[in-house]
Motif scaffolding. Structure first.
Motif, PDB file in Angstrom:
ATOM      1  N   VAL A 155      -5.924  -5.276  11.754  1.00 45.37           N
ATOM      2  CA  VAL A 155      -6.449  -5.741  10.470  1.00 45.37           C
ATOM      3  C   VAL A 155      -7.976  -5.825  10.535  1.00 45.37           C
ATOM      4  O   VAL A 155      -8.534  -6.447  11.439  1.00 45.37           O
ATOM      5  CB  VAL A 155      -5.859  -7.117  10.092  1.00 45.37           C
ATOM      6  CG1 VAL A 155      -6.551  -7.680   8.849  1.00 45.37           C
ATOM      7  CG2 VAL A 155      -4.361  -6.994   9.857  1.00 45.37           C
TER       8      VAL A 155
ATOM      9  N   GLY B 111      -5.540  -9.545  15.646  1.00 51.63           N
ATOM     10  CA  GLY B 111      -4.866 -10.764  15.205  1.00 51.63           C
ATOM     11  C   GLY B 111      -5.404 -11.361  13.925  1.00 51.63           C
ATOM     12  O   GLY B 111      -4.980 -12.456  13.526  1.00 51.63           O
ATOM     13  N   LEU B 112      -6.354 -10.677  13.257  1.00 52.73           N
ATOM     14  CA  LEU B 112      -6.835 -11.182  11.972  1.00 52.73           C
ATOM     15  C   LEU B 112      -5.754 -10.996  10.905  1.00 52.73           C
ATOM     16  O   LEU B 112      -4.904 -10.110  11.000  1.00 52.73           O
ATOM     17  CB  LEU B 112      -8.108 -10.442  11.552  1.00 52.73           C
ATOM     18  CG  LEU B 112      -9.345 -10.628  12.440  1.00 52.73           C
ATOM     19  CD1 LEU B 112     -10.509  -9.811  11.892  1.00 52.73           C
ATOM     20  CD2 LEU B 112      -9.728 -12.095  12.541  1.00 52.73           C
ATOM     21  N   LYS B 113      -5.821 -11.827   9.872  1.00 53.72           N
ATOM     22  CA  LYS B 113      -4.843 -11.749   8.791  1.00 53.72           C
ATOM     23  C   LYS B 113      -5.439 -11.012   7.594  1.00 53.72           C
ATOM     24  O   LYS B 113      -6.639 -11.117   7.337  1.00 53.72           O
ATOM     25  CB  LYS B 113      -4.400 -13.153   8.373  1.00 53.72           C
ATOM     26  CG  LYS B 113      -3.661 -13.911   9.472  1.00 53.72           C
ATOM     27  CD  LYS B 113      -3.223 -15.281   8.985  1.00 53.72           C
ATOM     28  CE  LYS B 113      -2.466 -16.031  10.079  1.00 53.72           C
ATOM     29  NZ  LYS B 113      -2.034 -17.380   9.622  1.00 53.72           N
ATOM     30  N   PRO B 114      -4.610 -10.275   6.855  1.00 54.72           N
ATOM     31  CA  PRO B 114      -5.109  -9.582   5.662  1.00 54.72           C
ATOM     32  C   PRO B 114      -5.668 -10.562   4.633  1.00 54.72           C
ATOM     33  O   PRO B 114      -5.246 -11.719   4.559  1.00 54.72           O
ATOM     34  CB  PRO B 114      -3.864  -8.858   5.127  1.00 54.72           C
ATOM     35  CG  PRO B 114      -2.939  -8.759   6.298  1.00 54.72           C
ATOM     36  CD  PRO B 114      -3.193  -9.982   7.125  1.00 54.72           C
ATOM     37  N   SER B 115      -6.610 -10.101   3.836  1.00 49.78           N
ATOM     38  CA  SER B 115      -7.198 -10.936   2.782  1.00 49.78           C
ATOM     39  C   SER B 115      -6.148 -11.271   1.731  1.00 49.78           C
ATOM     40  O   SER B 115      -5.253 -10.480   1.441  1.00 49.78           O
ATOM     41  CB  SER B 115      -8.363 -10.197   2.118  1.00 49.78           C
ATOM     42  OG  SER B 115      -9.353  -9.876   3.063  1.00 49.78           O
TER      43      SER B 115
END
Length: 373
Positions: free
Chosen positions: A261, A368-372
């Motif tokens: 992401v 490991g980031l999350k989608p907006s």
């Protein structure tokens, strides 16, 4: 009193001269500043305001209202400033009126059209008006700060026109490119043209997001990025150029990571900037490598070329405005790439350069980031 002090001396009525703090503020402020009495009549203004509006005989202007002093085009000659039909939507009048009902500063934008009665010259201003009320015993006054934002507003208007017209132009070019693809599906130059047009549209949309934000709090658009597709896009963008310049572009995915992401447009902008620099630093017959590898909780994109960065250049490699290329407007590529990586992708950009290994720029993007949204 020296001449510079005299030049900064404000024009005011005697009752304001007794207020040392207000007097010093009028003298020292770089803003356009006026003091109004409870009837909204100007009883003091600084030299910056006089110069901006070319006010003659300033002492004779005291006790007039702002629209009368500025020669507002929409001033009602019978009812006066603040009472005419146009005054209901005047940003300055609204700010002053609201400030009279509040202890907090009030800010509004005022569209001021000035008409010089002597020369007939007309001029339009956009002013940011900030007003606050203060009291002295049983009397109250208004401090009015004015900021001329005419040029900024004009620039914003031009930007909107530019993005609107250029987006329409790009859309037309992309449609034409797609029609060419139907007619010449195997032509490599048609394919390259379409890749470049799509990349141009992505860049345009990103720049539009930056400009429209305007607050300095630009928010990236995080979404899943397909690693193989991203590398494929880069190959399509740079493959023809490498062949034309007789250089080799080698792309390798060293770890099994299907997707992650991030903001793909910003990521692609950084990578293309690094690859462009690597190509420009390489000679005919040399290899440029793009490698993707997972390292702990990061996905590292490495761009390598065989040339070493000269020692004097290394010390200033990420410095804004520094460039080894001639001409103005240089020195923003690597600087902006590092800022974009840090501020928008939560990533880091570093480099390593030696005579034996050449130069490697590494963009470490977090996993490991999350989608907006």
């Amino acid at each position: 009193m020296d001449s510079s002090a005299h030049q900064n001396e404000p024009v005011m009525v005697p009752e304001i001269a007794e207020h040392t703090l207000v007097t010093k503020l009028l003298e020292m402020s770089e803003s356009l500043l006026a003091v109004l009495d409870h009837e909204r009549r100007v009883i003091a203004f600084n030299q910056q305001l006089l110069a901006k509006f070319k006010i003659k005989d300033p002492e004779r202007q005291l006790s007039l209202r702002m629209g009368e002093i500025f020669q507002c085009r929409y001033l009602d000659p019978e009812k006066g400033c603040g009472n005419g039909p146009y005054c209901e939507t005047c940003g300055a009048a609204i700010a002053i009126g609201l400030a009279a009902q509040s202890e907090e500063p009030v800010e509004r934008i005022c569209a001021l059209s000035v008409e010089n009665r002597e020369s007939g010259e007309e001029k339009d201003f956009s002013l940011r008006v900030r007003c606050v009320m203060f009291q002295d015993e049983d009397r109250h006054y208004f401090l009015v700060f004015l900021q001329d934002i005419t040029r900024q507003e004009l620039w914003f208007t031009f930007e909107r026109f530019f993005f609107h017209d250029f987006t329409n132009l790009c859309t037309g070019l992309i449609s034409t490119g797609e029609l060419l693809s139907f007619r010449y599906p195997q032509d490599p130059w048609v394919q390259r043209l379409n890749n470049l047009l799509n990349h141009l549209m992505s860049e345009l949309q990103m720049q539009r997001r930056f400009v429209q934000d305007g607050s300095g709090n630009f928010t990236p658009s995080f979404a899943p990025v397909d690693v193989k597709k991203l590398i494929g896009t880069i190959k399509k963008l740079y493959g023809p150029r490498c062949r034309q310049e007789k250089k080799t572009l080698t792309c390798r995915i060293l770890s099994e990571v299907d997707s992650f992401v991030s903001d793909e447009t910003i990521l692609l902008r950084i990578l293309t900037n690094l690859l462009t620099n690597a190509l420009e630093a390489s000679r005919s017959g040399e290899e440029i490598r793009l490698e993707v590898e997972k390292q702990n909780d990061k996905l590292v994109f490495s761009v390598r070329n065989q040339a070493e960065i000269p020692e004097p250049v290394k010390r200033r490699i990420f410095q804004r405005h520094f460039s080894t290329k001639p001409g103005e407007g240089r020195g923003l590529g690597l600087f902006s790439s590092k800022v974009f990586a840090r501020e928008f992708l939560q990533a880091t950009l570093s480099y390593h350069s030696t005579p034996a290994e050449g130069t490697r720029f590494s963009l470490s993007v977090p996993l490991g980031l999350k989608p907006s949204g």
